[in-house]
Design a protein around this motif. Structure first.
Motif, PDB file in Angstrom:
ATOM      1  N   THR A 131      36.549  31.206  48.449  1.00 47.83           N
ATOM      2  CA  THR A 131      35.012  31.554  48.156  1.00 47.83           C
ATOM      3  C   THR A 131      34.732  32.833  47.973  1.00 47.83           C
ATOM      4  N   PHE A 132      33.353  33.530  47.995  1.00 44.79           N
ATOM      5  CA  PHE A 132      33.348  34.756  47.345  1.00 44.79           C
ATOM      6  C   PHE A 132      33.991  35.674  48.716  1.00 44.79           C
ATOM      7  N   GLY A 133      33.493  35.594  50.080  1.00 45.77           N
ATOM      8  CA  GLY A 133      33.766  36.440  50.966  1.00 45.77           C
ATOM      9  C   GLY A 133      35.416  36.428  51.258  1.00 45.77           C
ATOM     10  N   SER A 134      35.926  35.048  51.391  1.00 48.62           N
ATOM     11  CA  SER A 134      37.187  34.986  51.485  1.00 48.62           C
ATOM     12  C   SER A 134      38.159  35.587  50.375  1.00 48.62           C
ATOM     13  N   MET A 135      37.654  35.450  49.253  1.00 50.42           N
ATOM     14  CA  MET A 135      38.388  36.028  48.133  1.00 50.42           C
ATOM     15  C   MET A 135      38.433  37.715  47.912  1.00 50.42           C
ATOM     16  N   SER A 136      37.077  37.895  48.477  1.00 55.51           N
ATOM     17  CA  SER A 136      36.906  39.397  48.682  1.00 55.51           C
ATOM     18  C   SER A 136      38.101  40.038  49.644  1.00 55.51           C
ATOM     19  N   ALA A 137      38.340  39.193  50.778  1.00 50.81           N
ATOM     20  CA  ALA A 137      38.970  39.850  51.947  1.00 50.81           C
ATOM     21  C   ALA A 137      40.469  39.729  51.642  1.00 50.81           C
ATOM     22  N   THR A 138      40.684  38.792  50.467  1.00 51.37           N
ATOM     23  CA  THR A 138      42.300  38.609  49.961  1.00 51.37           C
ATOM     24  C   THR A 138      42.401  39.665  48.948  1.00 51.37           C
ATOM     25  N   ALA A 139      43.504  40.569  49.626  1.00 51.86           N
ATOM     26  CA  ALA A 139      44.098  41.774  48.824  1.00 51.86           C
ATOM     27  C   ALA A 139      45.000  41.459  47.928  1.00 51.86           C
ATOM     28  N   GLN A 140      44.819  40.747  46.904  1.00 51.11           N
ATOM     29  CA  GLN A 140      45.730  40.373  45.810  1.00 51.11           C
ATOM     30  C   GLN A 140      44.782  40.357  44.741  1.00 51.11           C
ATOM     31  N   GLU A 141      45.235  41.294  43.711  1.00 54.37           N
ATOM     32  CA  GLU A 141      44.133  41.629  42.399  1.00 54.37           C
ATOM     33  C   GLU A 141      44.059  40.500  41.682  1.00 54.37           C
ATOM     34  N   LYS A 142      45.366  39.614  41.297  1.00 51.00           N
ATOM     35  CA  LYS A 142      45.362  38.412  40.603  1.00 51.00           C
ATOM     36  C   LYS A 142      44.160  37.562  40.987  1.00 51.00           C
ATOM     37  N   ILE A 143      43.953  37.348  42.246  1.00 49.39           N
ATOM     38  CA  ILE A 143      42.724  36.330  42.742  1.00 49.39           C
ATOM     39  C   ILE A 143      41.418  36.755  42.443  1.00 49.39           C
ATOM     40  N   GLN A 182      52.222  36.041  56.537  1.00 44.97           N
ATOM     41  CA  GLN A 182      51.588  35.734  55.243  1.00 44.97           C
ATOM     42  C   GLN A 182      52.128  34.541  54.606  1.00 44.97           C
ATOM     43  N   GLY A 183      51.247  33.686  54.290  1.00 45.98           N
ATOM     44  CA  GLY A 183      51.968  32.294  53.535  1.00 45.98           C
ATOM     45  C   GLY A 183      52.031  32.403  52.269  1.00 45.98           C
ATOM     46  N   GLU A 184      50.854  32.787  51.369  1.00 48.40           N
ATOM     47  CA  GLU A 184      50.759  32.969  49.976  1.00 48.40           C
ATOM     48  C   GLU A 184      51.335  34.155  49.613  1.00 48.40           C
ATOM     49  N   GLY A 185      51.533  35.217  50.487  1.00 50.95           N
ATOM     50  CA  GLY A 185      52.053  36.483  50.167  1.00 50.95           C
ATOM     51  C   GLY A 185      53.716  36.405  50.064  1.00 50.95           C
ATOM     52  N   GLY A 186      54.087  35.290  50.600  1.00 50.34           N
ATOM     53  CA  GLY A 186      55.450  35.092  50.403  1.00 50.34           C
ATOM     54  C   GLY A 186      56.283  34.959  51.551  1.00 50.34           C
ATOM     55  N   ILE A 187      55.768  34.453  52.616  1.00 52.80           N
ATOM     56  CA  ILE A 187      56.261  34.396  53.953  1.00 52.80           C
ATOM     57  C   ILE A 187      56.914  35.633  54.540  1.00 52.80           C
ATOM     58  N   ARG A 188      55.809  36.587  54.566  1.00 57.97           N
ATOM     59  CA  ARG A 188      56.042  37.733  55.120  1.00 57.97           C
ATOM     60  C   ARG A 188      55.409  38.253  56.466  1.00 57.97           C
ATOM     61  N   GLU A 189      56.161  38.546  57.588  1.00 61.53           N
ATOM     62  CA  GLU A 189      55.895  38.672  58.595  1.00 61.53           C
ATOM     63  C   GLU A 189      55.384  39.949  59.281  1.00 61.53           C
ATOM     64  N   ALA A 190      54.367  40.161  60.111  1.00 59.63           N
ATOM     65  CA  ALA A 190      54.039  41.357  60.881  1.00 59.63           C
ATOM     66  C   ALA A 190      54.791  41.644  61.813  1.00 59.63           C
ATOM     67  N   ILE A 343      59.130  20.932  47.509  1.00 64.78           N
ATOM     68  CA  ILE A 343      58.763  22.327  47.902  1.00 64.78           C
ATOM     69  C   ILE A 343      57.896  23.111  46.833  1.00 64.78           C
ATOM     70  N   ASN A 344      57.611  24.234  47.172  1.00 64.26           N
ATOM     71  CA  ASN A 344      57.015  25.149  46.230  1.00 64.26           C
ATOM     72  C   ASN A 344      57.298  26.704  46.283  1.00 64.26           C
ATOM     73  N   CYS A 345      56.775  27.483  45.140  1.00 63.58           N
ATOM     74  CA  CYS A 345      57.242  28.627  45.066  1.00 63.58           C
ATOM     75  C   CYS A 345      55.799  29.619  45.388  1.00 63.58           C
ATOM     76  N   THR A 346      56.199  30.747  45.786  1.00 63.91           N
ATOM     77  CA  THR A 346      54.993  31.578  46.186  1.00 63.91           C
ATOM     78  C   THR A 346      55.466  32.932  46.032  1.00 63.91           C
ATOM     79  N   SER A 347      54.482  33.773  45.566  1.00 62.55           N
ATOM     80  CA  SER A 347      54.702  35.218  45.208  1.00 62.55           C
ATOM     81  C   SER A 347      55.881  35.339  44.276  1.00 62.55           C
TER      82      SER A 347
END
Length: 377
Positions: A131-143, A182-190, A343-347
């Motif tokens: 959605t527009f706000g959540s997409m703007s919060a998402t820091a991925q240019e492709k989105i 991060q899920g869609e970002g490739g299972i990247r942990e803070a 299964i699926n592929c991300t990033s």
């Protein structure tokens, strides 16, 4: 034929599910290690879940939020029992809606305080919705491509870099929003130390800490909420996916002081928290509470089995794991599907595993055996 071309659909038609398995229209069985992307927490055909769904459907599907809703109150109490402090809940229909609500709540909170603080720092490779706000919060240019101009008010930083966060900090900054894994970002942990410093910054500067647990929440990582692994104290928490076990529900939790910013008419949802989805979610929450030790145990076993493959980097917690390959993984996903594993592929290069929380070590062994074959050149 009649639906918009928004998905790259794989060539299988699933018509039935049982336990951790799916069946296609030809009767073939598949081991599901995706769970509808972390949605089907209890797998398929769970008797208690099914009975709750059918019973509520017979009695009352929907009632307007203009009236009292005891199903919401019961579910809210169950979710807030696991929250780190006293809080309030709001129910919607999806993760994107929950994150939209979080953005609105932050802005309203500072408006009520007479402070012009509306900007939110988010992180590269994040995903908060479409959605527009959540997409703007998402820091991925492709989105973002083709949807500009985005909603103004978001500043992006590098995960695990306080230097990057400090550069993004402005006088109008009101909060920081992130996924601890991060899920869609490739299972990247803070990193734990980074998260501790981030929380200190929020407390020092009066910022709200928003943790997006749409994918990680409700037991997925072995804790009821993933932030518990790090001792965080979020001001706002968002949930969805696994909360409904297959029915559409999202939730926003906030500590009491922050939650007070929402007043009648400031936010709402027609379908959010209807009796049907709340009845189902209550079953999921009760069962997940019981499953947490098993999720941690089976998750550790699964991680070890993936490491034994020596096929790439293994990341994640509990039953939210990723295997980063040295090549694009879309062909591997298709090969695994042909062999009976979902299964699926991300990033682009990360195989993502999100099995139902009911899986056992025998399911892991079956999945790894298939994955070995799929990874062969």
């Amino acid at each position: 034929m009649f639906t918009m071309d928004t998905y790259r659909r794989l060539p299988v038609r699933f018509v039935k599910g049982e336990g951790a398995y799916l069946y296609d229209d030809k009767g073939r069985r598949y081991l599901d290690f995706l769970s509808g992307i972390a949605v089907n927490s209890l797998g398929y055909g769970d008797p208690e879940f099914t009975e709750a769904l059918c019973q509520q459907a017979r009695e009352l599907l929907h009632v307007s939020n203009l009236f009292e809703n005891p199903w919401q109150e019961e579910l809210a109490g169950m979710l807030l029992k696991h929250f780190w402090t006293r809080g309030k809940a709001f129910f919607c229909n999806s993760g994107a809606e929950a994150n939209e609500a979080a953005i609105k709540l932050l802005r309203r909170y500072f408006y009520e305080r007479g402070e012009k603080r509306y900007r939110i720092i988010t992180f590269y490779n994040s995903f908060h919705g479409r959605t527009f706000g959540s997409m703007s919060a998402t820091a991925q240019e492709k989105i973002h491509v083709g949807f500009e101009p985005l909603l103004e008010g978001f500043d992006y930083a590098e995960l695990n870099s306080m230097e990057s966060v400090m550069k993004a900090l402005k006088s109008e900054t009101g909060g920081i929003m992130l996924e601890v894994l991060q899920g869609e970002g490739g299972i990247r942990e803070a990193d734990g130390e980074f998260l501790s410093k981030l929380q200190d910054l929020c407390r020092r500067e009066g910022l709200l800490l928003i943790v997006d647990e749409v994918q990680t929440g409700i037991g997925r990582t072995g804790r009821f909420y993933a932030y518990e692994h790090y001792g965080l104290q979020p001001d706002i928490l968002t949930l969805a996916k696994g909360l409904g076990g297959g029915v559409p529900i999202g939730a926003l939790l906030a500590r009491e002081e922050v939650a007070k910013a929402f007043k009648p008419g400031s936010h709402g949802s027609t379908f959010g928290g209807n009796p049907l989805v709340c009845a189902c979610a209550k079953v999921v929450v009760r069962r997940v509470e019981e499953l947490l030790p098993r999720v941690e145990k089976v998750g550790n076993y699964f991680k070890q089995r993936l490491l034994e493959l020596q096929a790439g980097k293994v990341r994640g917690k509990g039953l939210m794991l990723g295997l980063e390959l040295h090549k694009e993984c879309a062909p591997i996903v298709l090969k695994a599907l042909e062999l009976g594993l979902v299964i699926n592929c991300t990033s682009e290069k990360v195989l993502r595993f999100l099995p139902p929380l009911i899986v056992e070590e025998s399911h892991v062994d079956e999945a790894v055996d298939i994955l070995k074959e799929a990874l062969k050149p």
